[in-house]
Design a protein around this motif. Structure first.
Motif: not given
Lengths: 511, 354, 187
Positions: A372, A375, A394, B116, B119-120, B123-125, B289
């Motif tokens: 993933p 960022r 995205w 964490k 939320y997925g 990378g998604y938090n 992130v």
């Protein structure tokens, strides 16, 4: 020393250039068959002027340019045209396009009518441009834009930039050309500068090619000593090695500090930028009278047993080239172009075309599974166009294409920097290429739908119109019948206008 | 290639060079960069930080594996990426050293499961997991969260590693040692309560918990984090924007206060090396992130944290404010990114906003 | 007093709204035009409506679902969902999660069997077939939308009118989304 600017982002890459630039340029035996696509350039496909069964000589015109942005195709060896039809072209899809196929006679005999331009010193820019156009010269750096069209910009040009940067790893064809034939490159520069009447001419070479620079310096000194007109206006500029410094927009920024407007072309800044190989091809066309029938191709990579640079006739099947140089690994990927911006070819059946600067075969590398996105922003730091690859990713992933346009996906040059620095190994370039073709397809479909809608509406109107007329006719006939009952005189006369009113369409009415 | 007719399944895109960086390597380097700070921490405060780290890392890995299994994600790539370990380290270093085992277990649970994975995952938090857990613990267990150790220099009662572990497991200290003898409020806490009681900063700073520039011992831990942070900057793993903006904003806030009233405000150096400033500036606020990504966004994000940290320390109800500041600014990160889109190469005007 | 004020206000707003309704009345329904612009205009009738515009009117009224247009594909459905503020739906007649796009088809007339009956010409919604009675017909490939309305039984001759895929060209070739590959690997 000239003041140099820098462009945003970019990365330093290992060169792998010594793999292919230690030997001089070698030539290949004449292939048995060549396949010359009618479209080896950006723009309209060329129109064949030869017929199947005709014998052609090397350099003879096979297909002529059909519009301003188009280029002719010439025979790359002497032989007989045996077919004009579909053949796989070098493209990741493996799609077939129209090609002229020549069975070589092995003589490799030049077309006798080819001759250098008369009185080169007095030739007007128009004459020179015409000669370049007739020689089928296109941008040999890989963009394959017809050079004659580039040399006729809609405004005056003050800077001519000759691109000898060759920033992609592995590729050394321009390097070797500059080393072995610096004079042709420089004389080509002089011609181009004359055509554009540009005030200055810069030839830029990355500082990882000192031998090429040395040869150019030597050749330039000789030209200047021989008082060659225009030679002293040429400036050799060594620029720092940062990928993608050889990108047109990046190079212009480095040399002039100006940015080509997004969606615009360099001429808007008064700049024209051409590749060194193109420049040498211009020299060949004007001074030797030879059209573009072969080019230097770097064949390299860890999967090649004899890497190096080869002078290859256009239309040579890539498989033949690989057989000649020897492929070590049977399962390796075949890549046309460099490792950063090249394209993987599905088959060696495709041929060397005007835009083929490199054939790269590397041993298979371990597969990276994407993680993933964290960022981290490395991609944005590396982007030479100052885009936000992460946002683009995205939106490409989520198929929100309208956002992609707002984040200016169209400015992406697909250099691969973001992809390479991504710690999560996300195939960013694949996403961008996908999104770009998807967007183009949507635009195309929208246009198509609009046309269809118009046609459907027109048809609807026509049908309604016809129906109305038919009803009117009926009513008139009825009225006529009524009157005829009263006065049984000339029914014929009354009926005739209705016949005349019948639709003249080739369509048959619906009733 | 042996069979030129074989068409390869799906067209593949460039580049065809193997990348040299990966998420795991980035995370591991950040963890290594924590080492100078951790060593200084242990040197000045005993084994307490180590027990924290052990409990946090073990439980974080456990919860991470559990959640990955429940979410049916591949275990190895995500466990080996180091992100859970890093979160655990940051949490362990933020909590009072020698904290009871269940506090760390609970902290890891909140960080990994709630902040964490739910939320997925990686990378998604939206929020920094370690800081979210810290904030929840601080609000839920104010007592446990304020029992900080005195530097060894002051009480001279070194608990050995076994004693430390025993204490964290069953709250039993070796005979002759009371917890009060080795614990104390943090310097920032002392400062806050002191100024609240009308004492002057110079009076408060005479207490033994204060050192040369900030807290006794903690100032050197801060220096350790600073060194690690500089190493990260040198390796280009983090960019300078967030730490510099954060430290500068905090220094400006503290400096202004100090110039106005040195009896109420400390000098900027105290703020920079006191509390969790250095850890926050180089290791927590820079978590990619949850931070802003554009250069201008990062500057605003960092500066915002700096201002908030000082505001919470001086006016707020808590002695330190790094966690809350990071969480608050984390909420603004998506917005910051939207409003700080850089000008695309060759674009005439500022590109699209909003 | 309060009641009076309220009544007065209600009257005032009512009058205002009434005036606005007359003053700003829109001829036709702009929504239908907007929806129609998103439809692929194949006029194929696969949605159960006799053409794209009728489907657009049905969508505007709310009497049709947004996933009924196979030629528009998933992209078309998403565009409709966006415009109408509805939730995206899986495409009708497609497996859950399949992102397969419709293949573009065109009709071709087999000129050796065509009897020149003009039936297909009458059926073509976009005038993409030309020919005259008793003469061979031909399909204009650039205009054909692949709507299938001319296929047998409209065409009385078996194997005369057939559909074939549009030939791929480099300019229209599309890269596949890496997401598809990612999902395959994950599965």
């Amino acid at each position: 020393m000239r003041k140099l600017w820098s462009f945003p982002g970019g990365i330093r890459l290992p060169g792998f250039k010594q793999l292919s630039n230690s030997d001089s340029i070698r030539s290949l035996p004449v292939p048995e068959r060549v396949y010359l696509p009618l479209r080896q350039h950006i723009g309209a496909q060329a129109r064949p002027v030869v017929t199947v069964g005709e014998h052609v000589d090397k350099g003879q015109l096979l297909a002529e340019a059909t519009s301003f942005i188009s280029a002719p195709v010439h025979a790359s060896t002497s032989g007989v045209v045996i077919n004009i039809g579909s053949h796989t072209v070098p493209h990741p899809s493996g799609i077939a396009e129209e090609c002229i196929q020549i069975e070589a006679d092995g003589e490799d005999h030049w077309y006798p009518a080819l001759a250098p331009l008369d009185n080169i010193d007095k030739a007007t820019p128009t004459e020179l441009r015409a000669a370049i156009r007739e020689a089928g010269i296109v941008g040999l750096g890989g963009a394959v834009f017809p050079s004659a069209a580039k040399l006729k910009p809609p405004r005056s040009i003050d800077t001519l930039i000759i691109n000898g940067v060759e920033c992609e790893p592995y590729i050394t064809c321009d390097d070797m050309l500059m080393r072995s034939n610096a004079e042709a490159v420089l004389r080509g520069c002089v011609l181009l500068q004359r055509i554009l009447s540009a005030g200055q001419c810069m030839l830029a070479v990355e500082d990882n090619k000192p031998e090429a620079m040395q040869q150019l310096r030597k050749a330039l000194d000789i030209l200047i000593k021989a008082a060659e007109p225009g030679a002293k206006d040429i400036e050799l500029v060594s620029i720092p090695t940062v990928f993608p410094a050889g990108g047109e927009k990046q190079l212009i920024k480095v040399l002039t500090g100006q940015e080509v407007p997004a969606g615009g072309l360099p001429y808007e800044l008064g700049v024209v930028c051409l590749n060194v190989a193109t420049t040498a091809a211009v020299y060949d066309a004007i001074f030797l009278g030879r059209p573009l029938v072969s080019r230097i191709v770097t064949v390299t990579g860890s999967g090649i047993s004899r890497p190096g640079n080869y002078q290859v006739p256009l239309g040579t099947p890539i498989q033949l080239l690989l057989d000649t140089v020897g492929v070590i690994d049977g399962e390796a990927k075949l890549i046309m172009g460099g490792p950063m911006m090249g394209q993987r070819l599905p088959t060696g059946h495709a041929m060397v075309v005007k835009g083929t600067n490199c054939i790269l075969v590397n041993k298979p590398q371990p597969k990276m599974t994407p993680m993933p996105c964290i960022r981290c922003g490395s991609c944005a730091n590396a982007c030479p166009m100052n885009l936000l690859p992460q946002q683009l990713y995205w939106h490409a992933r989520g198929k929100t294409f309208d956002k992609l346009e707002r984040y200016q996906l169209s400015s992406c040059i697909e250099c691969g920097c973001c992809n390479l620095v991504c710690p999560a190994h996300i195939p960013l370039v694949s996403y961008f290429r996908y999104a770009k073709t998807e967007l183009a397809d949507q635009t195309f479909k929208r246009q198509r739908a609009e046309e269809s809608r118009l046609r459907s509406e027109l048809r609807q109107q026509r049908l309604e119109h016809m129906q109305r007329e038919a009803e009117e006719r009926k009513a008139k006939r009825k009225a006529a019948r009524l009157t005829s009952k009263k006065k049984t005189v000339s029914t014929k006369v009354m009926a005739s206008p209705a016949v005349e009113n019948a639709p003249h369409s080739m369509q048959v009415s619906n009733d | 290639m042996t069979d030129p007719l074989k068409i390869i399944e799906a067209a593949e895109s460039a580049p065809f060079i193997s990348p040299t960086v990966d998420v795991g390597r980035v995370m591991r380097r950040v963890i290594y960069a924590l080492l100078p700070g951790i060593l200084a921490y242990i040197w000045f405060f005993g084994w307490g930080p180590l027990t924290n780290l052990v409990y946090a890392v073990a439980s974080a890995l456990f919860f991470e594996a559990l959640m990955l299994a429940i979410r049916q994600r591949p275990l190895w790539p995500f466990l080996s990426d180091g992100s859970a370990v890093l979160t655990a380290c940051l949490l362990a270093l933020s909590l009072p050293p020698m904290a009871p085992w269940w506090l760390l277990l609970l902290g890891s649970f909140i960080a990994i499961v709630f902040a964490k994975q739910l939320y997925g995952g990686l990378g998604y938090n939206p929020f920094n997991p370690a800081m979210a857990a810290y904030a929840v613990l601080l609000i839920s267990f104010p007592l446990e969260m304020s029992q900080w150790l005195l530097p060894l220099e002051i009480h001279d009662k070194l608990l050995n590693l076994a004693d430390t572990f025993r204490y964290t497991l069953n709250a039993q200290l070796p005979p002759g040692i009371t917890f009060d003898a080795i614990s104390s409020a943090t310097p920032l806490d002392k400062l806050r309560t002191g100024t609240g009681l009308g004492q002057t900063v110079s009076d408060i700073r005479n207490a033994p918990v204060f050192g040369i520039i900030a807290g006794n011992g903690t100032e050197w831990v801060g220096v350790g984090y600073l060194l690690g942070g500089l190493a990260l900057l040198g390796m280009r793993i983090i960019s300078w924007h967030i730490p510099v903006a954060l430290l500068l904003a905090l220094a400006v806030m503290a400096g202004t206060g100090y110039l106005i009233d040195p009896q109420q405000h400390t000098d900027p150096l105290f703020q920079l090396f006191g509390g969790a400033t250095m850890l926050g500036a180089f290791f927590i606020a820079t978590d990619p992130v949850t931070a802003a990504t554009s250069a201008r966004g990062k500057l605003i994000y960092g500066a915002g944290i700096g201002v908030l940290v000082y505001a919470i320390r001086f006016w707020g109800a808590y002695p330190d404010g790094v966690a809350f500041a990071v969480l608050l600014m984390g909420m603004t990160a998506p917005l910051l990114d939207q409003y700080t889109v850089p000008r695309v190469f060759g674009a005439r005007r500022k590109s699209w906003r909003g | 007093m309060d009641i009076l004020i309220m009544t007065a206000l209600a009257l005032l707003f009512g009058l205002g709204l009434g005036y606005a309704a007359i003053r700003f009345r829109v001829e036709g329904d702009p929504m239908v035009d907007k929806i129609d612009a998103l439809l692929p205009q194949t006029q194929c009738g696969q949605c159960g409506h006799p053409g794209c515009r009728p489907y657009a009117s049905a969508l505007a009224e709310g009497s049709a679902e947004i996933n009924q247009c196979p030629p528009g594909g998933e992209a078309g459905m998403r565009a409709l969902a966006d415009l109408l503020g509805r939730e995206p739906l899986p495409m009708a007649g497609m497996m859950e999660g399949a992102t397969q796009e419709p293949t573009l088809m065109v009709a071709v007339v087999n000129e050796s069997t065509c009897i020149g009956c003009t039936k297909c010409i009458q059926a073509c919604p976009v005038d993409a077939i030309i020919g005259a009675p008793k003469h061979k017909h031909t399909v204009l490939e650039d205009y054909c939308t692949g709507c299938e309305l001319c296929l047998p039984p409209i065409c009385p001759v078996p194997d005369c009118l057939t559909l074939r895929e549009v030939k791929p060209t480099i300019s229209r070739w599309k890269w596949q989304s890496p997401l598809v590959k990612e999902k395959e690997q994950a599965a």
